[in-house]
Design an enzyme around this catalytic site. Structure first.
Site, PDB file in Angstrom:
ATOM      1  N   ASP A 272       0.842  -1.199   0.000  1.00  0.00           N
ATOM      2  CA  ASP A 272       0.000   0.000   0.000  1.00  0.00           C
ATOM      3  C   ASP A 272       0.878   1.250   0.000  1.00  0.00           C
ATOM      4  OD1 ASP A 272      -2.415   1.382  -0.085  1.00  0.00           O
ATOM      5  OD2 ASP A 272      -2.614   1.471   2.093  1.00  0.00           O
ATOM      6  N   LEU A 305      -4.020   7.948   8.518  1.00  0.00           N
ATOM      7  CA  LEU A 305      -3.032   7.193   7.752  1.00  0.00           C
ATOM      8  C   LEU A 305      -3.358   7.279   6.262  1.00  0.00           C
ATOM      9  CD1 LEU A 305      -2.645   3.986   9.953  1.00  0.00           C
ATOM     10  CD2 LEU A 305      -0.924   5.766   9.612  1.00  0.00           C
TER      11      LEU A 305
END
Length: 378
Positions: A272, A305
């Site tokens: 990611d 995040l």
């Protein structure tokens, strides 16, 4: 090309760790994986310990080398991102578009089709993460761009799937109906549920319609509760595949350990990662918002995040050292399992005669020592 004999390390063949074996490579293809015979004639490459593994596959890569997948992406962008991740040990990636405009999506798909036609090294297809998500679990995705799926979207995505080696699509059941999921699955799209606050029952309905994967398990999804198992519980309870961000930040090591004990197959590692991967950047822009890099975290200004500051070797190290998973399983989570998810096992994820020699040599500390793509050292 002469025969190359890679020896002196444990060999992970995609399923097992083998001691005392050598990998023989000829003309970019694996000729054999066999017990090391010092009488073999060829160029002997002494690895000096560590593990020789299939190079990795990363199915969620938002960027790298200072570049993001986005509205300006073209073939050159994808080539440069793939090249960055080859150096980081991934023989193949799915460049991933985070929720964006229809125009940006169309541009990325067009670039992806061009990358496939030009046989860009390391390009496995695309992952479109959004925009058909649940606002309640938007994470770092721009809420102004999240929208329900339409029949036109389905038609465009089904057409794209015919032109790409693989197309993964992250959707929430709140943004894409079971009928949409069924149509996409029939066209060959790997439908992955994520960024959703759906119930266990709704998740199971999407699975029955054809969804067979979940995006970054535990993150941006309804959680496992005592009376409502949520999407996380559905993933753990069913035979789905699921990506996992193992940076020790997105999911605690204890939760990693519990989840991998409960779900003994199908979980694969994803980075990611953002444009920061393979670069020294400390700040980038995402849909007009600043993303900062600090102490291993990538965050928006409000602390949300925003992707991970992670590579797959780092993720393997976390899974082995902090979640106490055996090395063979951890390596499979970055090789043979993701290859299976996108139907790429003929070329990737295993070391066996006749397979392309995409290899990575890891030192004992899980750092990369060397990478080979089709037998050529990167």
């Amino acid at each position: 090309m002469s025969l190359q004999i890679l020896s002196g390390a444990q060999v992970f063949d995609g399923e097992r760790l083998l001691d005392g074996h050598a990998v023989l490579v000829e003309d970019g293809v694996i000729a054999a994986v066999q017990p090391d015979d010092r009488g073999l004639w060829g160029e002997r490459i002494a690895l000096g310990g560590g593990i020789l593994s299939p190079a990795f596959l990363d199915l969620q890569v938002n960027g790298g080398g200072g570049l993001m997948v986005g509205g300006r992406t073209d073939l050159t962008t994808l080539q440069q991102i793939c090249a960055t991740h080859l150096r980081l040990g991934s023989a193949g990636i799915l460049p991933t578009l985070i929720t964006d405009t229809p125009a940006a999506t169309a541009r990325v798909i067009a670039a992806g089709i061009e990358a496939a036609r030009s046989k860009t090294p390391g390009f496995l297809g695309l992952h479109l993460e959004g925009p058909h998500l649940d606002l309640r679990r938007k994470g770092a995705h721009d809420p102004a761009l999240i929208r329900p799926m339409t029949a036109e979207d389905v038609a465009r995505l089904c057409a794209a799937a015919k032109e790409l080696p693989a197309l993964m699509l992250t959707v929430a059941p709140e943004g894409a109906s079971a009928e949409h999921v069924a149509a996409l699955t029939s066209a060959g799209v790997v439908v992955s549920l994520g960024h959703s606050d759906c119930s266990y029952e709704t998740a199971c309905e999407a699975m029955a319609a054809g969804a067979r994967c979940a995006t970054h398990l535990f993150n941006a999804m309804s959680q496992l509760g005592n009376r409502e198992p949520g999407l996380a519980g559905a993933v753990l309870d069913a035979g789905w595949s699921a990506g996992l961000i193992a940076d020790g930040i997105h999911v605690s090591p204890a939760t990693l350990r519990i989840a991998l004990a409960a779900k003994t197959s199908g979980v694969f590692l994803v980075s990611d990662c953002m444009a920061f991967a393979g670069s020294d950047l400390d700040e980038i822009e995402l849909n007009g918002r600043r993303v900062r890099r600090h102490n291993g975290r990538l965050t928006l200004e409000d602390g949300t995040l925003a992707g991970a500051d992670l590579s797959l070797p780092q993720a393997i190290k976390v899974v082995v050292e902090q979640a106490q998973i055996n090395p063979a399983r951890a390596l499979a989570m970055a090789t043979s399992i993701p290859a299976s998810v996108i139907g790429a096992t003929r070329e990737y994820g295993h070391l066996a005669a006749g397979r392309a020699a995409h290899l990575v040599h890891l030192r004992a500390d899980w750092e990369i020592d060397a990478v080979w793509y089709a037998g050529t050292k990167i």
